[in-house]
Design a protein around this motif. Structure first.
Motif, PDB file in Angstrom:
ATOM      1  N   ARG A   3      -8.954  -3.316  -1.284  1.00 46.00           N
ATOM      2  CA  ARG A   3      -9.974  -1.904  -0.579  1.00 46.00           C
ATOM      3  C   ARG A   3      -9.794  -1.684  -0.036  1.00 46.00           C
ATOM      4  N   PHE A   4      -9.363  -2.419   1.047  1.00 47.13           N
ATOM      5  CA  PHE A   4      -8.835  -1.492   2.426  1.00 47.13           C
ATOM      6  C   PHE A   4      -8.217  -0.140   2.243  1.00 47.13           C
ATOM      7  N   ILE A   5      -6.131  -0.956   1.728  1.00 43.92           N
ATOM      8  CA  ILE A   5      -5.654   0.058   1.103  1.00 43.92           C
ATOM      9  C   ILE A   5      -6.037   1.054   0.286  1.00 43.92           C
ATOM     10  N   TYR A   6      -6.441   0.921  -0.302  1.00 42.38           N
ATOM     11  CA  TYR A   6      -6.587   1.989  -1.674  1.00 42.38           C
ATOM     12  C   TYR A   6      -7.841   2.954  -0.638  1.00 42.38           C
ATOM     13  N   ARG A   7      -8.541   2.753   0.512  1.00 37.81           N
ATOM     14  CA  ARG A   7      -9.414   3.903   1.347  1.00 37.81           C
ATOM     15  C   ARG A   7      -8.588   4.470   1.988  1.00 37.81           C
ATOM     16  N   PHE A   8      -7.638   3.845   2.829  1.00 36.61           N
ATOM     17  CA  PHE A   8      -6.373   4.102   3.501  1.00 36.61           C
ATOM     18  C   PHE A   8      -5.376   4.785   2.680  1.00 36.61           C
ATOM     19  N   THR A 119      -9.335   6.298  -9.262  1.00 36.24           N
ATOM     20  CA  THR A 119     -10.503   5.503  -8.430  1.00 36.24           C
ATOM     21  C   THR A 119      -9.778   3.478  -8.750  1.00 36.24           C
ATOM     22  N   PHE A 120     -10.465   2.988  -8.314  1.00 32.93           N
ATOM     23  CA  PHE A 120     -10.269   1.886  -7.156  1.00 32.93           C
ATOM     24  C   PHE A 120      -9.428   0.889  -8.814  1.00 32.93           C
ATOM     25  N   LYS A 121     -10.569   1.235  -9.527  1.00 33.71           N
ATOM     26  CA  LYS A 121     -10.104   0.720 -11.027  1.00 33.71           C
ATOM     27  C   LYS A 121      -8.214   0.523 -11.155  1.00 33.71           C
ATOM     28  N   GLU A 122      -8.860   2.126 -11.992  1.00 31.76           N
ATOM     29  CA  GLU A 122      -7.228   2.175 -12.199  1.00 31.76           C
ATOM     30  C   GLU A 122      -5.808   1.784 -10.843  1.00 31.76           C
ATOM     31  N   PHE A 123      -6.120   1.778  -9.969  1.00 29.38           N
ATOM     32  CA  PHE A 123      -5.298   1.547  -9.176  1.00 29.38           C
ATOM     33  C   PHE A 123      -4.741   0.008  -8.736  1.00 29.38           C
ATOM     34  N   SER A 124      -5.831  -0.803  -9.074  1.00 27.33           N
ATOM     35  CA  SER A 124      -6.072  -2.011  -8.815  1.00 27.33           C
ATOM     36  C   SER A 124      -5.163  -2.436 -10.229  1.00 27.33           C
ATOM     37  N   GLU A 125      -5.399  -2.218 -11.732  1.00 32.94           N
ATOM     38  CA  GLU A 125      -5.176  -2.654 -12.464  1.00 32.94           C
ATOM     39  C   GLU A 125      -4.009  -1.883 -13.913  1.00 32.94           C
ATOM     40  N   THR A 126      -3.380  -0.856 -12.917  1.00 30.44           N
ATOM     41  CA  THR A 126      -2.546  -0.150 -13.471  1.00 30.44           C
ATOM     42  C   THR A 126      -1.160  -0.208 -12.664  1.00 30.44           C
ATOM     43  N   PRO A 127      -0.123  -1.575 -13.562  1.00 29.44           N
ATOM     44  CA  PRO A 127       1.411  -1.612 -12.986  1.00 29.44           C
ATOM     45  C   PRO A 127       1.860  -0.037 -13.524  1.00 29.44           C
ATOM     46  N   ASN A 135      10.435  -4.127  -3.833  1.00 31.01           N
ATOM     47  CA  ASN A 135      10.160  -6.009  -3.496  1.00 31.01           C
ATOM     48  C   ASN A 135       8.334  -6.895  -2.967  1.00 31.01           C
ATOM     49  N   SER A 136       8.469  -7.543  -2.729  1.00 33.69           N
ATOM     50  CA  SER A 136       7.145  -8.459  -2.208  1.00 33.69           C
ATOM     51  C   SER A 136       6.234  -7.300  -1.798  1.00 33.69           C
ATOM     52  N   PHE A 137       6.867  -6.706  -1.321  1.00 32.37           N
ATOM     53  CA  PHE A 137       5.776  -6.448  -0.071  1.00 32.37           C
ATOM     54  C   PHE A 137       5.621  -4.689  -0.213  1.00 32.37           C
ATOM     55  N   ASP A 138       6.581  -4.132  -1.347  1.00 29.68           N
ATOM     56  CA  ASP A 138       5.686  -2.929  -2.010  1.00 29.68           C
ATOM     57  C   ASP A 138       5.276  -2.545  -3.068  1.00 29.68           C
ATOM     58  N   ARG A 139       5.053  -4.536  -3.647  1.00 27.81           N
ATOM     59  CA  ARG A 139       4.646  -4.443  -4.386  1.00 27.81           C
ATOM     60  C   ARG A 139       2.834  -5.271  -3.977  1.00 27.81           C
ATOM     61  N   TYR A 140       2.664  -5.430  -3.200  1.00 29.72           N
ATOM     62  CA  TYR A 140       1.418  -5.794  -2.863  1.00 29.72           C
ATOM     63  C   TYR A 140       0.872  -4.687  -1.936  1.00 29.72           C
ATOM     64  N   LEU A 141       1.409  -3.715  -1.182  1.00 35.12           N
ATOM     65  CA  LEU A 141       0.572  -2.482  -0.888  1.00 35.12           C
ATOM     66  C   LEU A 141       0.403  -1.453  -1.960  1.00 35.12           C
ATOM     67  N   GLY A 142       1.429  -1.313  -2.911  1.00 36.53           N
ATOM     68  CA  GLY A 142       1.057  -0.541  -3.899  1.00 36.53           C
ATOM     69  C   GLY A 142       1.206   1.081  -3.354  1.00 36.53           C
ATOM     70  N   LEU A 147       1.071   6.454  -5.314  1.00 36.79           N
ATOM     71  CA  LEU A 147       2.438   8.256  -5.201  1.00 36.79           C
ATOM     72  C   LEU A 147       2.405   8.498  -7.124  1.00 36.79           C
ATOM     73  N   TRP A 148       2.746   7.271  -8.187  1.00 36.29           N
ATOM     74  CA  TRP A 148       3.347   7.615  -9.414  1.00 36.29           C
ATOM     75  C   TRP A 148       1.425   7.761  -9.559  1.00 36.29           C
ATOM     76  N   LEU A 149       0.766   6.945 -10.172  1.00 39.77           N
ATOM     77  CA  LEU A 149      -0.722   7.595 -10.688  1.00 39.77           C
ATOM     78  C   LEU A 149      -0.833   9.138 -10.398  1.00 39.77           C
ATOM     79  N   ILE A 150      -0.672   9.651  -8.754  1.00 37.50           N
ATOM     80  CA  ILE A 150      -1.547  10.369  -8.185  1.00 37.50           C
ATOM     81  C   ILE A 150      -0.764  11.825  -9.422  1.00 37.50           C
ATOM     82  N   ALA A 151       0.480  11.219  -9.403  1.00 39.11           N
ATOM     83  CA  ALA A 151       1.901  12.220 -10.164  1.00 39.11           C
ATOM     84  C   ALA A 151       1.440  12.207 -11.286  1.00 39.11           C
TER      85      ALA A 151
END
Length: 450
Positions: A3-8, A119-127, A135-142, A147-151
């Motif tokens: 949630r912190f990452i999402y708000r950031f 929304t946070f739900k879309e960001f957290s649940e949409t791959p 890499n694992s770091f990119d997947r963790y931060l999302g 950027l893909w969801l924004i587009a």
């Protein structure tokens, strides 16, 4: 942490959009130089870097202050077409009304869309598509997923254009161009007129709220001539389904009225002559009717394979409707749907509108589409199936269609590195069913082989 990452990300996106609108490329360079000189010039007794800092700061302050004196009033009318299409640049007209008493020079115009942040739900649940390659770091931060969801939610992209000189108290027509990247609805929010300061560092902005929306249709593929097999079938209530091209219901004879005959079949002149109700008898209607079954069953909301399936369905439906037949579009979204097109019922544009709004079915199984097919099975001459995979339930549907004597064209879309790589479509093809495997990334080439 998520949630912190999402708000950031939300805050960073809003800050970046404001920066892009207000600060020019030159202004950004000045700002970076300002930060560097401030860091290097902390000790003014050791170097003269602080003088560079003072000079750059003065220029930037003058630019910002001068932008506050931009007094411009305008109104605008956006003249949009009925539809746009994915991948096809869209040009439309804008009428800008300069409401000031001065001629306006050196202006730019920028279209803005409604807030596309998920929304946070879309960001957290949409791959994100191809997220497994990160890499694992990119997947963790999302970040790439953000950027893909924004587009995806923005649907289209727009760039600022230069405006011609605007005469005082007059209207000027300009042509704006945007690029639709995804199907869906473009939600226009406002129009912003931009004028850079004399140094070209900071923009003055005047914004007018002008909400509108535009539907983006699926992209269309070029197809070879497709002749679908199948015999003409009797269509109950044929006159409502027949068009003026062939098979129009023709007069056969007159007879006395029977209880249950529709009022529209009464022959009023004969009733007036004989003094009792007389009805017209007309020949039965027989013509070709095909089903287009679109597989929408996925466990994710957005998917490249679903977008390709919809594009293929749109391309095929446009091709089939050039033939003198009916087409039943069947798919499952929030519920099961069946729409009939062709002849005098509906036009291609309406079918494309429906396909532009199709969503993935995440909460049902493939078997939920079978009742829709069974309801119209006796009317069908042939069937086109567009599948996202090949499994037992889909094979069961094809076998059912074959058992009913329905000629079927089966198109299976293959994602990269899936179990379909070993699928032998030639062994599945027989007299009643033809199979084709379409690989992602090579859809156009594969379609031309049908």
């Amino acid at each position: 942490m998520n949630r912190f990452i999402y708000r950031f990300f939300r805050f960073s996106y809003a800050l970046e959009q404001s920066r892009r609108r207000r600060l020019t490329t030159g202004g950004l360079i000045i700002l970076l130089c300002l930060i560097i000189s401030a860091t290097l010039g902390l000790d003014s007794t050791q170097n003269l870097t602080y003088q560079i800092f003072t000079f750059l700061l003065s220029i930037l302050i003058i630019s910002i202050v001068s932008s506050r004196f931009f007094a411009f009033r305008f109104s605008a009318v956006r003249i949009l077409p009925r539809f746009a299409t994915v991948g096809v640049k869209l040009k439309y007209r804008l009428v800008i009304h300069n409401k000031t008493n001065k001629i306006q020079h050196n202006l730019k115009l920028l279209e803005s869309f409604a807030d596309p942040r998920p929304t946070f739900k879309e960001f957290s649940e949409t791959p994100e598509p191809n997220e497994e390659k990160r890499n694992s770091f990119d997947r963790y931060l999302g970040y790439y997923r953000w950027l893909w969801l924004i587009a995806r939610k923005r649907v289209a992209t727009a760039k600022a254009i230069d405006l011609p000189a605007l005469p005082p108290n007059s209207k000027t027509e300009v042509v704006y161009e945007i690029t639709p990247d995804y199907r869906g609805v473009i939600r226009f929010a406002d129009l912003t007129v931009i004028r850079p300061d004399p140094f070209g560092l900071f923009n003055a902005c005047v914004t007018n709220y002008l909400p509108q929306s535009l539907l983006v249709l699926p992209k269309l593929y070029n197809l070879p001539p497709i002749k679908l097999p199948g015999l003409r079938r009797y269509q109950s209530g044929g006159v409502a389904l027949a068009s003026s091209v062939g098979d129009a219901e023709e007069f056969r004879s007159l007879r006395e009225y029977r209880p249950g005959d529709p009022m529209r079949k009464i022959h009023w002149k004969s009733w007036a002559k004989v003094g009792k109700p007389i009805v017209k008898e007309e020949q039965d209607e027989f013509f070709v009717r095909h089903a287009l079954i679109l597989d929408t069953f996925l466990n994710v909301k957005y998917s490249e394979i679903l977008e390709e399936a919809i594009a293929i369905a749109a391309s095929l439906a446009c091709e089939v409707q050039t033939q003198e037949s009916l087409l039943d579009l069947m798919f499952v979204g929030h519920e099961a749907y069946c729409f009939t097109f062709g002849r005098s019922l509906s036009h291609t544009d309406k079918m494309l509108e429906i396909l532009a709004s199709v969503v993935a079915c995440q909460d049902k199984t493939f078997d939920s589409i079978i009742p829709v097919v069974m309801e119209r099975i006796s009317l069908l001459s042939g069937c086109i199936c567009i599948f996202l995979t090949w499994d037992e339930s889909r094979q069961k549907l094809v076998n059912y269609l074959k058992g009913m004597g329905i000629h079927t064209l089966v198109l299976i879309i293959q994602e990269k590195s899936t179990h379909l790589e070993n699928l032998d479509v030639k062994s599945l093809t027989d007299q009643l069913a033809t199979f084709h495997l379409l690989k992602l990334g090579k859809i156009q080439e594969e379609l031309m082989k049908i």
